[in-house]
Scaffold this motif. Structure first.
Motif, PDB file in Angstrom:
ATOM      1  N   ASP A 159      32.311  33.571  55.046  1.00 27.23           N
ATOM      2  CA  ASP A 159      32.164  34.906  55.616  1.00 27.23           C
ATOM      3  C   ASP A 159      32.564  34.992  57.081  1.00 27.23           C
ATOM      4  O   ASP A 159      32.683  36.094  57.616  1.00 27.23           O
ATOM      5  N   THR A 160      32.752  33.848  57.736  1.00 27.59           N
ATOM      6  CA  THR A 160      33.073  33.864  59.163  1.00 27.59           C
ATOM      7  C   THR A 160      34.168  32.838  59.467  1.00 27.59           C
ATOM      8  O   THR A 160      34.333  31.855  58.732  1.00 27.59           O
ATOM      9  N   PRO A 161      34.872  33.029  60.571  1.00 30.64           N
ATOM     10  CA  PRO A 161      35.875  32.025  60.967  1.00 30.64           C
ATOM     11  C   PRO A 161      35.229  30.675  61.263  1.00 30.64           C
ATOM     12  O   PRO A 161      35.827  29.634  61.011  1.00 30.64           O
ATOM     13  N   GLU A 162      34.002  30.686  61.760  1.00 31.48           N
ATOM     14  CA  GLU A 162      33.320  29.424  62.072  1.00 31.48           C
ATOM     15  C   GLU A 162      33.059  28.619  60.801  1.00 31.48           C
ATOM     16  O   GLU A 162      33.201  27.389  60.793  1.00 31.48           O
ATOM     17  N   GLN A 163      32.705  29.293  59.725  1.00 32.48           N
ATOM     18  CA  GLN A 163      32.480  28.591  58.456  1.00 32.48           C
ATOM     19  C   GLN A 163      33.772  27.976  57.932  1.00 32.48           C
ATOM     20  O   GLN A 163      33.774  26.840  57.465  1.00 32.48           O
ATOM     21  N   THR A 164      34.878  28.716  58.012  1.00 36.19           N
ATOM     22  CA  THR A 164      36.146  28.169  57.535  1.00 36.19           C
ATOM     23  C   THR A 164      36.581  26.984  58.389  1.00 36.19           C
ATOM     24  O   THR A 164      37.067  25.982  57.876  1.00 36.19           O
ATOM     25  N   ARG A 165      36.399  27.102  59.705  1.00 38.21           N
ATOM     26  CA  ARG A 165      36.775  26.017  60.606  1.00 38.21           C
ATOM     27  C   ARG A 165      35.954  24.756  60.328  1.00 38.21           C
ATOM     28  O   ARG A 165      36.485  23.647  60.285  1.00 38.21           O
TER      29      ARG A 165
END
Length: 166
Positions: free
Chosen positions: A137-143
């Motif tokens: 749900d967030t760019p931080e999770q994907t990173r």
């Protein structure tokens, strides 16, 4: 492209970041996965068998363009035979990862997207959740997922075939 999809589309100026998400769908290659739930176990083995069958056919379909790029048919056949053996013996379990990223286009530059109409869930269709599908749900999770996946990789990409080298 893999970096873009793995990072998600939150920074794309055409998309409303509030609508963006990314996901990993990881499928087994071969019928080696076991699950305690009999239905899930059957589904995973079926998916794995289909993926194995598709991969055994797909790598041979690349022979014509690779011969045009300079590789010999003998080399390609040897590689394909080794790939088939690896997928049949399954000394090391294999997975295939599909990367998804999506978002809705802004109504106009800098604006949000209009809301979607509500959709009622279908009570007649409720398969068990697939255990190897993760939505971010967030760019931080994907990173964080990208870094975790790549921290132990020690190989370099193979060289291009001679006809594609510049």
């Amino acid at each position: 492209m893999i970096d873009t999809l793995s990072g998600g589309l939150w920074d794309d100026e055409l998309l409303d970041p509030a609508t963006c998400q990314a996901a990993d769908l990881i499928l087994p290659v071969g019928a080696w996965v076991n699950d305690a739930d009999p239905g899930q176990n059957q589904r995973l083995k079926f998916i794995g068998t289909l993926m194995q069958h598709d991969f055994k056919n797909a790598h041979r379909a690349t022979h014509p363009p690779l011969t045009k790029a300079g590789l010999t048919l003998e080399t390609l056949t040897a590689w394909s035979d080794l790939a088939d053996k690896e997928m049949t013996v399954m000394e090391k379990p294999m997975w295939f990862r599909f990367i998804y990223a999506w978002g809705r286009r802004r109504a106009k530059p800098g604006a949000s997207t209009p809301p979607l109409p509500a959709k009622a869930p279908n009570p007649d269709y409720a398969p068990p959740p697939y255990p190897y599908f993760t939505v971010f749900d967030t760019p931080e999770q994907t990173r964080a997922s990208f870094e975790l996946r790549n921290k132990s990789k020690t190989f370099r990409a193979p060289p291009l075939p001679p006809a594609l080298q510049h």
